[in-house]
Design a protein around this motif. Structure first.
Motif, PDB file in Angstrom:
ATOM      1  N   GLU A  73      33.598 -14.923 -12.141  1.00  0.00           N
ATOM      2  CA  GLU A  73      32.902 -13.847 -11.669  1.00  0.00           C
ATOM      3  C   GLU A  73      33.435 -12.741 -12.340  1.00  0.00           C
ATOM      4  O   GLU A  73      32.571 -11.496 -12.678  1.00  0.00           O
ATOM      5  N   THR A 113      30.473  -8.218  -2.097  1.00  0.00           N
ATOM      6  CA  THR A 113      29.301  -9.261  -2.508  1.00  0.00           C
ATOM      7  C   THR A 113      28.077  -8.933  -1.808  1.00  0.00           C
ATOM      8  O   THR A 113      28.226  -8.320  -0.718  1.00  0.00           O
ATOM      9  N   GLY A 123      24.693 -12.700  -1.972  1.00  0.00           N
ATOM     10  CA  GLY A 123      25.388 -13.884  -2.544  1.00  0.00           C
ATOM     11  C   GLY A 123      26.028 -13.773  -4.057  1.00  0.00           C
ATOM     12  O   GLY A 123      26.568 -14.694  -4.588  1.00  0.00           O
ATOM     13  N   GLN A 124      26.041 -12.417  -4.394  1.00  0.00           N
ATOM     14  CA  GLN A 124      26.437 -12.412  -5.917  1.00  0.00           C
ATOM     15  C   GLN A 124      27.425 -11.356  -5.882  1.00  0.00           C
ATOM     16  O   GLN A 124      27.415 -10.341  -4.901  1.00  0.00           O
ATOM     17  N   SER A 132      28.727  -4.879 -11.038  1.00  0.00           N
ATOM     18  CA  SER A 132      27.753  -5.608 -11.723  1.00  0.00           C
ATOM     19  C   SER A 132      26.399  -4.404 -12.211  1.00  0.00           C
ATOM     20  O   SER A 132      26.665  -3.216 -11.764  1.00  0.00           O
TER      21      SER A 132
END
Length: 413
Positions: free
Chosen positions: A52, A88, A91-92, A126
């Motif tokens: 990740e 998180t 779920g990512q 992200s």
């Protein structure tokens, strides 16, 4: 500091402004709801996060100093306890803040891994989370970070963060902060070296380069090299340590590269390279003399690359050789001109206000430190950091006072 101006002819209409305000409020509400669903976990090892982590660092705007390989080299050398924060959402992985625990004056401080040798820090976010920038609820975010670090640290101190980096606002910007005493300096690359020079005083710079070239040729000539073999690169790094140690000694300053852990860390970076991702941890560049000084190093520097961003990590000169040529600055000319047409958008001279940086860099970026107490002891530690940082900034903003402070520091070693 980086600034942007909106042309008066491009000002949004009243209706457009209202629409933008409405959209902004919806985004803020959405992000506040989303933050309630963000789960923050703490990891004491890097390996479980590698996949990740590497996925997040592919974003071109994430700092090299939070890349997996950079942090791994430091962790292998220093072996400090880790408290890596992973957020998180749905779920990512939403973010990773690579944090280690450092003991300082009796306090446990959670800092970015390798913070002492980092020029810019962004954390890893992200793309979706990063784009929320200023819409994150800062109180909620701060509270969740405190809860995650409870019992592990007294203070969360994340240093050298630009509030905005290349058009993107930092998701950390809403947390409690103090402006760092140091700014960073960057040179944007344009399509050709000649165009890049036009951002500077190109005429004077070319004239200086011609004079330097003639003096170097008169001294026997020179060659600009980027050795390809790992053995040569490691050898040049050892030469840098020797030259820099002599320089610090002459100034009466402590040698920040002297400890074996820091040297092991930097040696570890040399072999971190991924050409497909346009990444290298550390690459040595050198100006080597010919003639009567055949083979001797006049100037040396180490640079890093992530995507289209180059960071100059350090440089040194042999003060006994060709001092009238300013070999360090001549090496920068060679390096910067040679990097054109190689997919580079920004050459970063890093932290610290020095004359040569201002002469090369038309962009100045202010950096900030997140100062977030986690425990009652952390309140005192955070207050001390703010006072010291503001004091340093006050001194550095006054050249005479700064020069006096440097002379005192040199006297006491």
């Amino acid at each position: 500091m980086q600034t942007q101006k909106l042309d008066v002819h491009e000002q949004p209409s009243e209706d457009g402004a209202l629409a933008q305000t409405a959209i902004s409020r919806l985004r803020q509400l959405s992000m506040k709801l989303a933050m309630a669903e963000v789960d923050i976990s703490v990891f004491d090892a890097m390996q479980p996060l590698e996949e990740e982590w590497r996925a997040l660092e592919r974003d071109n705007l994430q700092s090299l100093h939070q890349s997996y390989d950079w942090c791994a080299a430091w962790v292998n050398a220093f072996q400090r306890p880790l408290a890596i924060l992973k957020g998180t959402y749905a779920g990512q992985a939403a973010f990773i803040l690579p944090v280690e625990i450092v003991k300082s004056r009796g306090f446990s401080v959670a800092k970015f891994i390798a913070a002492d040798h980092s020029n810019i820090n962004t954390g890893l976010f992200s793309e979706g989370f990063a784009e929320t920038g200023g819409t994150i609820d800062p109180d909620d975010f701060a509270g969740r970070l405190r809860q995650a670090l409870k019992g592990r640290a007294d203070l969360l101190l994340l240093q050298n963060i630009p509030l905005e980096w290349r058009g993107r606002q930092s998701p950390l910007a809403g947390l409690p902060m103090v402006q760092n005493q140091n700014h960073a300096y960057q040179l944007p690359f344009l399509p050709t070296f000649e165009e890049t020079l036009k951002q500077l005083n190109a005429k004077n710079r070319r004239k200086k380069f011609r004079i330097q070239s003639k003096r170097l040729e008169a001294a026997g000539g020179f060659e600009y090299l980027i050795p390809e073999t790992s053995e040569e690169q490691h050898g040049l790094l050892d030469i840098f340590f020797r030259l820099k140690s002599a320089r610090f000694a002459s100034l009466g300053l402590p040698d920040v590269f002297a400890d074996k852990e820091t040297q092991a860390f930097l040696h570890g970076l040399i072999d971190k390279r991924d050409d497909a991702s346009r990444y290298f941890g550390l690459q040595m560049h050198v100006l080597r003399l010919k003639g009567e000084n055949q083979g001797r190093i006049a100037a040396i520097s180490g640079i890093s690359r992530k995507g289209d961003h180059i960071i100059c990590q350090f440089g040194a000169i042999d003060e006994e050789l060709v001092p009238d040529t300013s070999p360090g600055e001549f090496l920068y000319w060679q390096t910067i001109s040679g990097l054109h047409d190689k997919g580079i958008a920004l050459f970063d001279f890093g932290l610290g206000d020095q004359t040569y940086k201002r002469s090369w860099a038309p962009v100045e970026t202010a950096h900030y430190d997140v100062v977030l107490p986690v425990s009652p002891f952390g309140v005192a530690a955070g207050a001390a950091h703010r006072i010291v940082t503001r004091g340093k900034a006050h001194i550095k903003a006054r050249p005479k006072l700064y020069k006096f402070a440097q002379s005192i520091r040199a006297r006491i070693g």
